[in-house]
Enzyme design. Structure first.
Site, PDB file in Angstrom:
ATOM      1  N   TRP A 158       0.481  -0.960  -0.212  1.00  0.00           N
ATOM      2  CA  TRP A 158       0.260   0.156   0.389  1.00  0.00           C
ATOM      3  C   TRP A 158       1.136   1.372  -0.323  1.00  0.00           C
ATOM      4  O   TRP A 158       0.787   2.522  -0.323  1.00  0.00           O
ATOM      5  CB  TRP A 158      -1.237  -0.057   1.275  1.00  0.00           C
ATOM      6  CG  TRP A 158      -2.091  -1.183   0.923  1.00  0.00           C
ATOM      7  CD1 TRP A 158      -2.410  -1.824   0.028  1.00  0.00           C
ATOM      8  CD2 TRP A 158      -2.816  -0.866   2.346  1.00  0.00           C
ATOM      9  NE1 TRP A 158      -3.170  -2.729   0.429  1.00  0.00           N
ATOM     10  CE2 TRP A 158      -3.775  -2.524   1.634  1.00  0.00           C
ATOM     11  CE3 TRP A 158      -3.165  -0.674   3.886  1.00  0.00           C
ATOM     12  CZ2 TRP A 158      -4.801  -2.771   2.542  1.00  0.00           C
ATOM     13  CZ3 TRP A 158      -3.947  -1.410   4.381  1.00  0.00           C
ATOM     14  CH2 TRP A 158      -5.210  -2.227   3.793  1.00  0.00           C
ATOM     15  N   LYS A 159       2.141   1.048  -0.190  1.00  0.00           N
ATOM     16  CA  LYS A 159       3.238   2.841  -0.028  1.00  0.00           C
ATOM     17  C   LYS A 159       2.108   3.530   1.044  1.00  0.00           C
ATOM     18  O   LYS A 159       2.074   3.273   2.113  1.00  0.00           O
ATOM     19  CB  LYS A 159       3.739   2.820  -0.968  1.00  0.00           C
ATOM     20  CG  LYS A 159       3.986   1.395  -2.026  1.00  0.00           C
ATOM     21  CD  LYS A 159       4.508   2.331  -3.167  1.00  0.00           C
ATOM     22  CE  LYS A 159       4.097   1.098  -4.057  1.00  0.00           C
ATOM     23  NZ  LYS A 159       5.519   1.849  -5.317  1.00  0.00           N
TER      24      LYS A 159
ATOM     25  N   HIS B 238      13.400  -2.486  -0.187  1.00  0.00           N
ATOM     26  CA  HIS B 238      12.201  -1.785  -1.688  1.00  0.00           C
ATOM     27  C   HIS B 238      12.873  -0.788  -2.632  1.00  0.00           C
ATOM     28  O   HIS B 238      13.788   0.003  -1.507  1.00  0.00           O
ATOM     29  CB  HIS B 238      10.901  -1.319  -0.724  1.00  0.00           C
ATOM     30  CG  HIS B 238       9.735  -1.130  -2.460  1.00  0.00           C
ATOM     31  ND1 HIS B 238       9.997   0.128  -3.019  1.00  0.00           N
ATOM     32  CD2 HIS B 238       9.088  -1.749  -2.563  1.00  0.00           C
ATOM     33  CE1 HIS B 238       9.030  -0.058  -3.913  1.00  0.00           C
ATOM     34  NE2 HIS B 238       8.025  -1.074  -3.161  1.00  0.00           N
TER      35      HIS B 238
ATOM     36  N   GLU C 280      11.626   1.470  -3.383  1.00  0.00           N
ATOM     37  CA  GLU C 280      12.133   3.411  -2.944  1.00  0.00           C
ATOM     38  C   GLU C 280      13.173   3.152  -1.706  1.00  0.00           C
ATOM     39  O   GLU C 280      13.156   4.645  -1.077  1.00  0.00           O
ATOM     40  CB  GLU C 280      10.489   3.324  -2.798  1.00  0.00           C
ATOM     41  CG  GLU C 280       9.943   3.259  -3.351  1.00  0.00           C
ATOM     42  CD  GLU C 280       8.328   2.943  -4.107  1.00  0.00           C
ATOM     43  OE1 GLU C 280       7.403   3.197  -3.110  1.00  0.00           O
ATOM     44  OE2 GLU C 280       7.127   3.075  -5.065  1.00  0.00           O
TER      45      GLU C 280
ATOM     46  N   GLU D  80      11.961  -6.578  -8.604  1.00  0.00           N
ATOM     47  CA  GLU D  80      10.771  -5.380  -9.336  1.00  0.00           C
ATOM     48  C   GLU D  80      11.722  -5.109 -10.231  1.00  0.00           C
ATOM     49  O   GLU D  80      12.230  -4.113  -9.506  1.00  0.00           O
ATOM     50  CB  GLU D  80      10.659  -5.126  -8.107  1.00  0.00           C
ATOM     51  CG  GLU D  80       9.883  -5.207  -7.398  1.00  0.00           C
ATOM     52  CD  GLU D  80       9.087  -4.516  -6.376  1.00  0.00           C
ATOM     53  OE1 GLU D  80       6.990  -4.740  -5.923  1.00  0.00           O
ATOM     54  OE2 GLU D  80       9.540  -3.325  -5.873  1.00  0.00           O
TER      55      GLU D  80
ATOM     56  N   GLY E 257       5.199   1.439 -11.012  1.00  0.00           N
ATOM     57  CA  GLY E 257       4.254   2.935 -10.799  1.00  0.00           C
ATOM     58  C   GLY E 257       4.228   3.428 -12.337  1.00  0.00           C
ATOM     59  O   GLY E 257       3.992   4.072 -12.376  1.00  0.00           O
TER      60      GLY E 257
ATOM     61  N   GLY F 112       1.992  -2.575  -6.704  1.00  0.00           N
ATOM     62  CA  GLY F 112       1.359  -0.896  -5.547  1.00  0.00           C
ATOM     63  C   GLY F 112       0.073  -0.869  -5.856  1.00  0.00           C
ATOM     64  O   GLY F 112      -0.801  -1.178  -4.885  1.00  0.00           O
ATOM     65  N   GLY F 113       0.116   0.323  -6.703  1.00  0.00           N
ATOM     66  CA  GLY F 113      -0.858   0.612  -7.323  1.00  0.00           C
ATOM     67  C   GLY F 113      -2.468  -0.192  -7.885  1.00  0.00           C
ATOM     68  O   GLY F 113      -3.165   0.201  -6.628  1.00  0.00           O
TER      69      GLY F 113
HETATM   70  P1  PGA Z   1       3.416  -0.950  -9.062  1.00  0.00           P
HETATM   71  O1  PGA Z   1       3.969  -0.729  -7.430  1.00  0.00           O
HETATM   72  O2  PGA Z   1       2.853  -1.744  -8.743  1.00  0.00           O
HETATM   73  O3  PGA Z   1       2.600   0.483  -8.697  1.00  0.00           O
HETATM   74  O4  PGA Z   1       4.331  -0.970 -10.125  1.00  0.00           O
HETATM   75  C1  PGA Z   1       5.244  -2.123  -6.795  1.00  0.00           C
HETATM   76  C2  PGA Z   1       5.604  -2.419  -5.927  1.00  0.00           C
HETATM   77  O5  PGA Z   1       6.285  -1.113  -5.906  1.00  0.00           O
HETATM   78  O6  PGA Z   1       5.915  -3.090  -5.125  1.00  0.00           O
END
Ligand code: PGA
Length: 251
Positions: A10-11, A93, A95, A165, A171, A232-233
């Site tokens: 969910w970030k 991750h 990020e 990933e 994203g 993610g999204g």
């Molecule tokens: P995303 O993100 O599905 O929005 O590309 C995946 C993630 O960062 O784990």
């Protein structure tokens, strides 16, 4: 044998009301016993979500800190997360690596501490676009795994899930093709075999993440070395995430 896993990241999204509604809807869905459903929630919601839905849904954390306690303003330790009954955690991750400058060495410490405390860790790895364009993607992934994960023993590897990933796919709406994803997953499995054993190679789940959505999930998940997704999204809306969970059932 390795598990099929559909995990939502969910970030830093969702209000409490939205998070609670989404977890409530997911918890009510009929389960496929062979598929693990995990959601990685913001820390502030963990306690309430685990109390309300922990019997039906795996609620994990997106990060943790390797020291147990001390002067680390703003951090939450793995030890504190364990007190909330959190048992699954993301580590590394992109990020965290890129925006918060987490190094391979820090990630190695996090991996050790989380495994020592009994967590199942979802270790994320992935190359940037320049690295793929320069044909460095295999060596980048090998280095990330060597530097931060492969110090674990074979016995400890039972607590490891790997998420591949590609950073350029996160994203961005640009998914890796099924061939690109499968090729990398097969490569990671070959590294597990070389470093550990055939047993570790066949029993470790490797998830794909990066713009995974209902329309491409089934193709990705039906590849022999792709055991599920880190989403993610598309994990933020119940209908989208449920469609991905369904895709895993039929893949
Ligand atoms: P995303 O993100 O599905 O929005 O590309 C995946 C993630 O960062 O784990």
């Amino acid at each position: 044998m390795r598990e099929k896993i559909t995990a939502g990241n969910w970030k830093m999204n969702l209000s409490w009301e939205e998070a609670n509604n989404l977890a409530n809807q997911l918890a009510k869905q009929p389960k496929n016993v062979e598929e693990l459903i995990v959601v990685f929630s913001p820390n502030i919601y963990l306690k309430s979500l685990i109390e309300a839905y922990g019997d039906h849904l795996i609620i994990g954390a997106q990060n943790g800190y390797s020291e147990d306690s001390g002067a680390f303003t703003g951090e939450v330790s793995f030890k504190q997360l364990r007190e909330l009954e959190v048992k699954h955690v993301l580590i590394g991750h992109s990020e965290r690596r890129d925006l918060f400058h987490e190094t391979d060495l820090l990630l190695k410490k996090k991996v050790s501490k989380a495994v020592e405390l009994g967590f199942t860790i979802y270790f994320c790895c992935g190359e940037h676009l320049e690295e793929r364009d320069a044909d460095l993607h295999f060596s980048v992934i090998e280095k990330q795994l060597n530097n931060s994960l492969f110090h674990l023993s074979e016995a400890q590897f039972k607590q490891v899930v790997i998420a591949y990933e590609p950073v350029w796919a996160i994203g961005t709406g640009k998914t890796a093709s099924t061939e690109q994803a499968e090729e990398m997953h097969a490569f990671i499995r070959s590294l597990l075999q070389k470093k550990y054993s055939e047993k570790v190679a066949v029993s470790t789940s490797i998830l794909y993440g990066g713009s995974c959505k209902a329309s491409n999930a089934q193709d990705l998940f039906s590849q022999p070395n792709i055991d599920g997704g880190l989403i993610g999204g598309a994990s933020l809306q119940c209908a989208d995430f449920s469609a991905i969970i369904e895709a895993q059932k039929i893949a």
